[in-house]
Design an enzyme around this catalytic site. Sequence first.
Site, mmCIF file in Angstrom:
data_model
loop_
_atom_site.group_PDB
_atom_site.id
_atom_site.type_symbol
_atom_site.label_atom_id
_atom_site.label_comp_id
_atom_site.label_asym_id
_atom_site.label_seq_id
_atom_site.Cartn_x
_atom_site.Cartn_y
_atom_site.Cartn_z
ATOM 1 N N CYS A 191 -27.258 26.001 40.019
ATOM 2 C CA CYS A 191 -27.800 27.003 40.942
ATOM 3 C C CYS A 191 -28.196 28.300 40.229
ATOM 4 C CB CYS A 191 -26.795 27.301 42.041
ATOM 5 S SG CYS A 191 -26.432 25.832 43.017
ATOM 6 N N HIS B 46 -29.862 33.336 45.388
ATOM 7 C CA HIS B 46 -29.822 31.880 45.478
ATOM 8 C C HIS B 46 -29.357 31.521 46.884
ATOM 9 C CE1 HIS B 46 -28.748 27.794 45.173
ATOM 10 N NE2 HIS B 46 -27.442 28.026 45.168
ATOM 11 N N ASN C 50 -29.778 24.157 50.397
ATOM 12 C CA ASN C 50 -29.556 24.638 49.028
ATOM 13 C C ASN C 50 -30.371 23.764 48.077
ATOM 14 O OD1 ASN C 50 -28.578 25.169 46.462
ATOM 15 N ND2 ASN C 50 -26.428 25.266 47.086
HETATM 16 N N1 COA Z 1 -19.641 17.776 59.414
HETATM 17 C C1 COA Z 1 -18.554 17.822 60.183
HETATM 18 N N2 COA Z 1 -17.325 18.037 59.688
HETATM 19 C C2 COA Z 1 -17.217 18.216 58.366
HETATM 20 C C3 COA Z 1 -18.320 18.186 57.506
HETATM 21 C C4 COA Z 1 -19.565 17.949 58.089
HETATM 22 N N3 COA Z 1 -20.693 17.916 57.359
HETATM 23 N N4 COA Z 1 -17.896 18.405 56.243
HETATM 24 C C5 COA Z 1 -16.567 18.560 56.305
HETATM 25 N N5 COA Z 1 -16.145 18.458 57.581
HETATM 26 C C6 COA Z 1 -14.800 18.561 58.121
HETATM 27 C C7 COA Z 1 -13.740 18.364 57.066
HETATM 28 O O1 COA Z 1 -13.506 16.999 56.870
HETATM 29 C C8 COA Z 1 -12.573 19.085 57.682
HETATM 30 O O2 COA Z 1 -11.988 18.257 58.633
HETATM 31 P P1 COA Z 1 -10.384 18.203 58.812
HETATM 32 O O3 COA Z 1 -9.987 19.598 59.182
HETATM 33 O O4 COA Z 1 -10.202 17.203 59.890
HETATM 34 O O5 COA Z 1 -9.862 17.793 57.476
HETATM 35 C C9 COA Z 1 -13.214 20.235 58.448
HETATM 36 O O6 COA Z 1 -14.596 19.895 58.589
HETATM 37 C C10 COA Z 1 -13.123 21.559 57.732
HETATM 38 O O7 COA Z 1 -13.445 21.338 56.397
HETATM 39 P P2 COA Z 1 -13.373 22.483 55.369
HETATM 40 O O8 COA Z 1 -13.810 21.947 54.055
HETATM 41 O O9 COA Z 1 -12.062 23.175 55.456
HETATM 42 O O10 COA Z 1 -14.486 23.465 55.942
HETATM 43 P P3 COA Z 1 -14.918 24.861 55.437
HETATM 44 O O11 COA Z 1 -14.786 25.831 56.538
HETATM 45 O O12 COA Z 1 -14.332 25.239 54.110
HETATM 46 O O13 COA Z 1 -16.490 24.649 55.185
HETATM 47 C C11 COA Z 1 -18.095 24.317 53.439
HETATM 48 C C12 COA Z 1 -16.925 23.726 54.219
HETATM 49 C C13 COA Z 1 -18.507 23.339 52.366
HETATM 50 C C14 COA Z 1 -19.265 24.553 54.400
HETATM 51 C C15 COA Z 1 -17.656 25.684 52.842
HETATM 52 O O14 COA Z 1 -16.456 25.525 52.114
HETATM 53 C C16 COA Z 1 -18.700 26.285 51.964
HETATM 54 O O15 COA Z 1 -19.707 26.757 52.441
HETATM 55 N N6 COA Z 1 -18.445 26.329 50.632
HETATM 56 C C17 COA Z 1 -19.434 26.795 49.682
HETATM 57 C C18 COA Z 1 -20.397 25.679 49.428
HETATM 58 C C19 COA Z 1 -21.563 26.082 48.617
HETATM 59 O O16 COA Z 1 -22.255 27.010 48.954
HETATM 60 N N7 COA Z 1 -21.821 25.352 47.552
HETATM 61 C C20 COA Z 1 -22.926 25.541 46.695
HETATM 62 C C21 COA Z 1 -22.725 26.746 45.875
HETATM 63 S S1 COA Z 1 -24.038 26.958 44.806
#
Ligand code: COA
Length: 331
Positions: free
Chosen positions: A113, A258, A288
Amino acid sequence: MPRTEFIATGFHVPERVVTNDDLAHIMDTSDEWITQRSGIKARHWVSDGETGATLARRATLQALAKAGMRASDLDCIVYCTCTPDHFEPGNGVFLQRELGISDIPAIDVRNQCAGFVYGLSVADAWIRAGQYARVLLVGAEVHSRGLDRTTRGRDTAVLFGDGAGVAILGPTDAPGRGVLSTHLYADGRHAEKLWVDAPGLAHDPFISAELIEQGKHRAVMEGREVFKFASVLMPQSVATALQANGLTPADVTLLVPHQANLRILEMVQKAVGLRDDQVYVNIQKYGNTTAASIPIALHEALCEGRLERGDLLVLTAFGSGFTWASAAIRW
Ligand code: COA
């Protein structure tokens, strides 16, 4: 010594639009979950026959037309991607071939990224040193074919999209204009927090049915860790870019970050202290697109008239590695 200016930009995304509702048909997810967590509403995925190099070619032709240049006018290609068409050689040579030129160097930059800003730093150094006068800087990615598009991969599959953005760069002697500074960072202690393990020569054999069975060829991410670091390090990198040039947040015309996640971008905006109109966001349309996200956003911002000569543009990026970077540019 001259500075580096942006001569023209271009971008291309595949025609195929995949909405959150489309994803909900192939995995257990929902528009509500994706929108709330990331701000993404749709992304583009390649179809048969499209590759990173073909997307990059379309973006390049657009930029060349804008610049009134031909491919043969280019002196060098800096190609930033983490999703190359092949294991080797790098994608720069495939784009060079697509453009019908065979006598200029092509380098690949592998900084995910942060790739486009790392690539800008490389191109800027070459241009200022007088080594190359017309550099094609590319950010292009095909994520869709690499994603685990089942419920198992839903935490990453919903976030990433395909696309290409380019900039043609060259020297300018106009006082005060051009790339003022670039700032690059890396912290390999976090390498496995967002990575694709295989194929890789740390494995013997470097690819196998077992590795594939284990899903080692898929991007895996510790989402919360990535979120935590990105929302602190991106604003820090912006502050550094401003301080290095004796500038303040009030001087920023446009921050093109980004496009990782709308929630991260909101935290960056707040931490830096910028108004809504100072931050460009288009993640809702493309997701992204890693190294392509900044040049795509920059191109759209330019098309909307968001930058005038003399304005201050700031770029910031964060991603796998972790690697992160920023740049200050007097337009
Ligand atoms: N749809 C529905 N549910 C989903 C899912 C999806 N696409 N992806 C994960 N879940 C579920 C998980 O399994 C989890 O379920 P559980 O509580 O039963 O275990 C629940 O949603 C919460 O998951 P969690 O990972 O705790 O969610 P979060 O609030 O941390 O959000 C991201 C997840 C990935 C959106 C968040 O962590 C994020 O934005 N991180 C940065 C990612 C990023 O920008 N990456 C690139 C950087 S360059």
